[in-house]
Design an enzyme around this catalytic site. Structure first.
Site, PDB file in Angstrom:
ATOM      1  N   ASN A  62     -20.946  12.901   1.293  1.00 50.82           N
ATOM      2  CA  ASN A  62     -20.605  11.485   1.141  1.00 50.82           C
ATOM      3  C   ASN A  62     -21.373  10.899  -0.040  1.00 50.82           C
ATOM      4  O   ASN A  62     -22.335  11.496  -0.525  1.00 50.82           O
ATOM      5  CB  ASN A  62     -20.983  10.729   2.435  1.00 50.82           C
ATOM      6  CG  ASN A  62     -20.067   9.557   2.722  1.00 50.82           C
ATOM      7  OD1 ASN A  62     -18.878   9.623   2.451  1.00 50.82           O
ATOM      8  ND2 ASN A  62     -20.613   8.490   3.255  1.00 50.82           N
ATOM      9  N   LEU A  63     -20.915   9.738  -0.479  1.00 52.57           N
ATOM     10  CA  LEU A  63     -21.608   9.075  -1.590  1.00 52.57           C
ATOM     11  C   LEU A  63     -22.964   8.558  -1.138  1.00 52.57           C
ATOM     12  O   LEU A  63     -23.928   8.539  -1.905  1.00 52.57           O
ATOM     13  CB  LEU A  63     -20.735   7.914  -2.077  1.00 52.57           C
ATOM     14  CG  LEU A  63     -20.872   7.455  -3.515  1.00 52.57           C
ATOM     15  CD1 LEU A  63     -20.748   8.610  -4.483  1.00 52.57           C
ATOM     16  CD2 LEU A  63     -19.797   6.398  -3.810  1.00 52.57           C
ATOM     17  N   ARG A 100       0.820  -1.205   0.000  1.00 55.89           N
ATOM     18  CA  ARG A 100       0.000   0.000   0.000  1.00 55.89           C
ATOM     19  C   ARG A 100       0.866   1.272   0.000  1.00 55.89           C
ATOM     20  O   ARG A 100       0.526   2.272  -0.621  1.00 55.89           O
ATOM     21  CB  ARG A 100      -0.973  -0.020   1.177  1.00 55.89           C
ATOM     22  CG  ARG A 100      -1.995  -1.145   0.997  1.00 55.89           C
ATOM     23  CD  ARG A 100      -3.025  -1.242   2.069  1.00 55.89           C
ATOM     24  NE  ARG A 100      -3.720   0.020   2.341  1.00 55.89           N
ATOM     25  CZ  ARG A 100      -4.638   0.579   1.567  1.00 55.89           C
ATOM     26  NH1 ARG A 100      -4.957   0.006   0.420  1.00 55.89           N
ATOM     27  NH2 ARG A 100      -5.219   1.690   1.927  1.00 55.89           N
ATOM     28  N   HIS A 120      -4.826   8.636  12.055  1.00 52.48           N
ATOM     29  CA  HIS A 120      -4.569   7.183  11.983  1.00 52.48           C
ATOM     30  C   HIS A 120      -3.167   6.856  11.472  1.00 52.48           C
ATOM     31  O   HIS A 120      -2.918   5.731  11.056  1.00 52.48           O
ATOM     32  CB  HIS A 120      -5.622   6.502  11.094  1.00 52.48           C
ATOM     33  CG  HIS A 120      -6.975   6.391  11.753  1.00 52.48           C
ATOM     34  ND1 HIS A 120      -8.116   6.038  11.076  1.00 52.48           N
ATOM     35  CD2 HIS A 120      -7.359   6.578  13.049  1.00 52.48           C
ATOM     36  CE1 HIS A 120      -9.146   6.022  11.927  1.00 52.48           C
ATOM     37  NE2 HIS A 120      -8.708   6.359  13.115  1.00 52.48           N
ATOM     38  N   GLN A 134      -8.590  10.581   8.524  1.00 51.79           N
ATOM     39  CA  GLN A 134      -8.371   9.186   8.921  1.00 51.79           C
ATOM     40  C   GLN A 134      -7.507   8.493   7.871  1.00 51.79           C
ATOM     41  O   GLN A 134      -7.090   7.365   8.060  1.00 51.79           O
ATOM     42  CB  GLN A 134      -9.712   8.454   9.006  1.00 51.79           C
ATOM     43  CG  GLN A 134     -10.676   9.039  10.009  1.00 51.79           C
ATOM     44  CD  GLN A 134     -12.069   8.431   9.847  1.00 51.79           C
ATOM     45  OE1 GLN A 134     -12.382   7.410  10.432  1.00 51.79           O
ATOM     46  NE2 GLN A 134     -12.897   9.064   9.040  1.00 51.79           N
ATOM     47  N   ASN A 135      -7.267   9.188   6.768  1.00 50.97           N
ATOM     48  CA  ASN A 135      -6.538   8.552   5.667  1.00 50.97           C
ATOM     49  C   ASN A 135      -5.044   8.510   5.953  1.00 50.97           C
ATOM     50  O   ASN A 135      -4.476   9.450   6.503  1.00 50.97           O
ATOM     51  CB  ASN A 135      -6.793   9.306   4.361  1.00 50.97           C
ATOM     52  CG  ASN A 135      -8.255   9.230   3.955  1.00 50.97           C
ATOM     53  OD1 ASN A 135      -8.993   8.398   4.481  1.00 50.97           O
ATOM     54  ND2 ASN A 135      -8.670  10.082   3.036  1.00 50.97           N
ATOM     55  N   VAL A 136      -4.432   7.419   5.531  1.00 51.02           N
ATOM     56  CA  VAL A 136      -3.003   7.250   5.771  1.00 51.02           C
ATOM     57  C   VAL A 136      -2.191   7.520   4.499  1.00 51.02           C
ATOM     58  O   VAL A 136      -0.976   7.358   4.490  1.00 51.02           O
ATOM     59  CB  VAL A 136      -2.710   5.847   6.375  1.00 51.02           C
ATOM     60  CG1 VAL A 136      -3.265   5.771   7.794  1.00 51.02           C
ATOM     61  CG2 VAL A 136      -3.305   4.728   5.531  1.00 51.02           C
ATOM     62  N   CYS A 193      18.846   4.476  15.623  1.00 52.15           N
ATOM     63  CA  CYS A 193      19.467   3.620  16.647  1.00 52.15           C
ATOM     64  C   CYS A 193      20.037   2.318  16.094  1.00 52.15           C
ATOM     65  O   CYS A 193      20.699   1.573  16.819  1.00 52.15           O
ATOM     66  CB  CYS A 193      18.456   3.308  17.760  1.00 52.15           C
ATOM     67  SG  CYS A 193      17.200   2.116  17.270  1.00 52.15           S
TER      68      CYS A 193
HETATM   69  P1  OAD Z   1     -14.902   3.360   4.769  1.00 47.43           P
HETATM   70  O1  OAD Z   1     -14.450   2.450   3.682  1.00 47.43           O
HETATM   71  O2  OAD Z   1     -15.471   2.744   6.004  1.00 47.43           O
HETATM   72  O3  OAD Z   1     -16.001   4.366   4.218  1.00 47.43           O
HETATM   73  C1  OAD Z   1     -15.796   5.087   3.037  1.00 47.43           C
HETATM   74  C2  OAD Z   1     -17.004   5.983   2.808  1.00 47.43           C
HETATM   75  O4  OAD Z   1     -16.741   6.768   1.677  1.00 47.43           O
HETATM   76  C3  OAD Z   1     -18.319   5.236   2.550  1.00 47.43           C
HETATM   77  O5  OAD Z   1     -19.363   5.820   3.314  1.00 47.43           O
HETATM   78  C4  OAD Z   1     -18.562   5.431   1.048  1.00 47.43           C
HETATM   79  O6  OAD Z   1     -19.927   5.522   0.722  1.00 47.43           O
HETATM   80  C5  OAD Z   1     -17.883   6.764   0.825  1.00 47.43           C
HETATM   81  N1  OAD Z   1     -17.374   6.947  -0.551  1.00 47.43           N
HETATM   82  C6  OAD Z   1     -16.908   6.020  -1.428  1.00 47.43           C
HETATM   83  N2  OAD Z   1     -16.519   6.594  -2.570  1.00 47.43           N
HETATM   84  C7  OAD Z   1     -16.761   7.924  -2.420  1.00 47.43           C
HETATM   85  C8  OAD Z   1     -16.587   9.050  -3.261  1.00 47.43           C
HETATM   86  N3  OAD Z   1     -16.078   8.946  -4.505  1.00 47.43           N
HETATM   87  N4  OAD Z   1     -16.961  10.258  -2.796  1.00 47.43           N
HETATM   88  C9  OAD Z   1     -17.482  10.400  -1.555  1.00 47.43           C
HETATM   89  N5  OAD Z   1     -17.677   9.367  -0.721  1.00 47.43           N
HETATM   90  C10 OAD Z   1     -17.313   8.145  -1.143  1.00 47.43           C
HETATM   91  O7  OAD Z   1     -13.659   4.309   5.121  1.00 47.43           O
HETATM   92  P2  OAD Z   1     -13.410   5.211   6.415  1.00 47.43           P
HETATM   93  O8  OAD Z   1     -14.693   5.729   6.943  1.00 47.43           O
HETATM   94  O9  OAD Z   1     -12.346   6.174   6.071  1.00 47.43           O
HETATM   95  O10 OAD Z   1      -8.713   2.753   9.963  1.00 47.43           O
HETATM   96  O11 OAD Z   1     -12.825   4.147   7.438  1.00 47.43           O
HETATM   97  C11 OAD Z   1     -12.450   4.562   8.707  1.00 47.43           C
HETATM   98  C12 OAD Z   1     -11.246   3.764   9.186  1.00 47.43           C
HETATM   99  O12 OAD Z   1     -11.548   2.373   9.095  1.00 47.43           O
HETATM  100  C13 OAD Z   1     -10.001   3.911   8.339  1.00 47.43           C
HETATM  101  O13 OAD Z   1      -9.241   5.053   8.699  1.00 47.43           O
HETATM  102  C14 OAD Z   1      -9.241   2.673   8.645  1.00 47.43           C
HETATM  103  C15 OAD Z   1     -10.386   1.689   8.544  1.00 47.43           C
HETATM  104  O14 OAD Z   1     -10.241   0.515   9.228  1.00 47.43           O
HETATM  105  C16 OAD Z   1      -7.541   2.186  10.264  1.00 47.43           C
HETATM  106  O15 OAD Z   1      -6.882   1.551   9.457  1.00 47.43           O
HETATM  107  C17 OAD Z   1      -7.108   2.399  11.678  1.00 47.43           C
END
Ligand code: OAD
Length: 235
Positions: free
Chosen positions: A202-203, A59, A110, A92-94, A140
């Protein structure tokens, strides 16, 4: 909507989806391809470090081939041009797409793919290469580098700063996140309690959608620049 005040923005994987980076929970998303317990917990790393390092090595390499999209650029522009208060971007994005688009007041809660963490000397450092071969820590010398990613069961970064920003915000905007993972999923409730106007971009409706005053549905690459234009005018 209020056109002045401090803005806190929370982004999730949906913000980077149009850059070609898989989300976690959509159909075909990362957590359908891999089990969280195998690759994203401290226990998984203890059990099978090579599997976990390989997952993050792939990744880390992949994000370096991607580019920021219109949503990332619009948020960077908002920070540059908003004169109604502060703009704090919590992601939350890495990936590093917000950084590359030019956002400065940015919190990677995150962790970051392009950072390695030495568990021997507790140093964090920029890292673009692989970790699976166990390279020595530049500080180190120990072969103890792990991805600087917050795994399930670990504490997200900079929570105090985030809470301060939320307590002081007038507008809270959540972009491209499913609202499935705490503590980020709870930010809207705190912001709302503090009197902020809460907007979701959001989508589809997120799990915490009911907490928002307003929801706008569509791809981030369209609806984020449109919202930013409302605040700071056309580009
Ligand atoms: P998710 O995969 O849970 O959610 C992504 C969201 O983005 C969903 O609600 C989709 O509908 C929406 N989506 C998809 N494509 C889109 C687009 N083109 N435009 C707008 N929205 C769109 O991802 P996160 O909520 O970021 O944590 O997940 C949260 C955390 O869970 C991440 O940071 C990660 C994961 O496990 C860790 O790794 C600690």
């Amino acid at each position: 909507m209020e056109m002045t005040g401090n803005i806190v923005i929370l982004t999730g994987a949906g913000c980077s989806a149009e850059s070609g980076i898989d989300t976690f929970r959509d159909g075909g998303g990362l957590w359908e391809q891999h089990r969280v317990e195998d690759v994203a917990t401290p226990e998984a790393y203890e059990r099978d470090p090579a599997l976990v390092q390989r997952f993050y090595d792939m990744r880390r390499a992949a994000i370096q081939t991607k580019a920021p999209n219109a949503a990332h650029h619009a948020l960077a522009r908002l920070e540059r041009e908003w004169d109604g208060g502060t703009v704090t971007l919590v992601t939350q994005n890495v990936d590093d797409l917000h950084d590359r688009a030019g956002s400065k007041n940015l919190i990677h809660m995150h962790g970051e793919h392009l950072s390695a963490w030495c568990t021997a000397c507790d140093t964090r450092m920029g890292w673009t290469a692989t970790l699976i071969e166990g390279p020595p820590c530049p500080s180190c010398g120990a072969a103890a580098l792990r991805p600087d990613i917050v795994w399930f069961g670990e504490m997200p970064y900079r929570m105090e700063e985030i809470h301060d920003a939320l307590r002081d915000c007038d507008i809270f905007v959540s972009i491209g996140t499913s609202g499935a993972v705490y503590p980020a999923a709870g930010f809207v409730r705190l912001a709302r309690e503090m009197g902020a106007h809460c907007l979701e971009l959001n989508l589809e409706r997120s799990q915490g959608s009911a907490w928002f005053h307003e929801t706008r549905l569509g791809p981030a690459g369209d609806i984020v620049p449109a919202w930013v234009e409302e605040l700071v005018g056309p580009d």
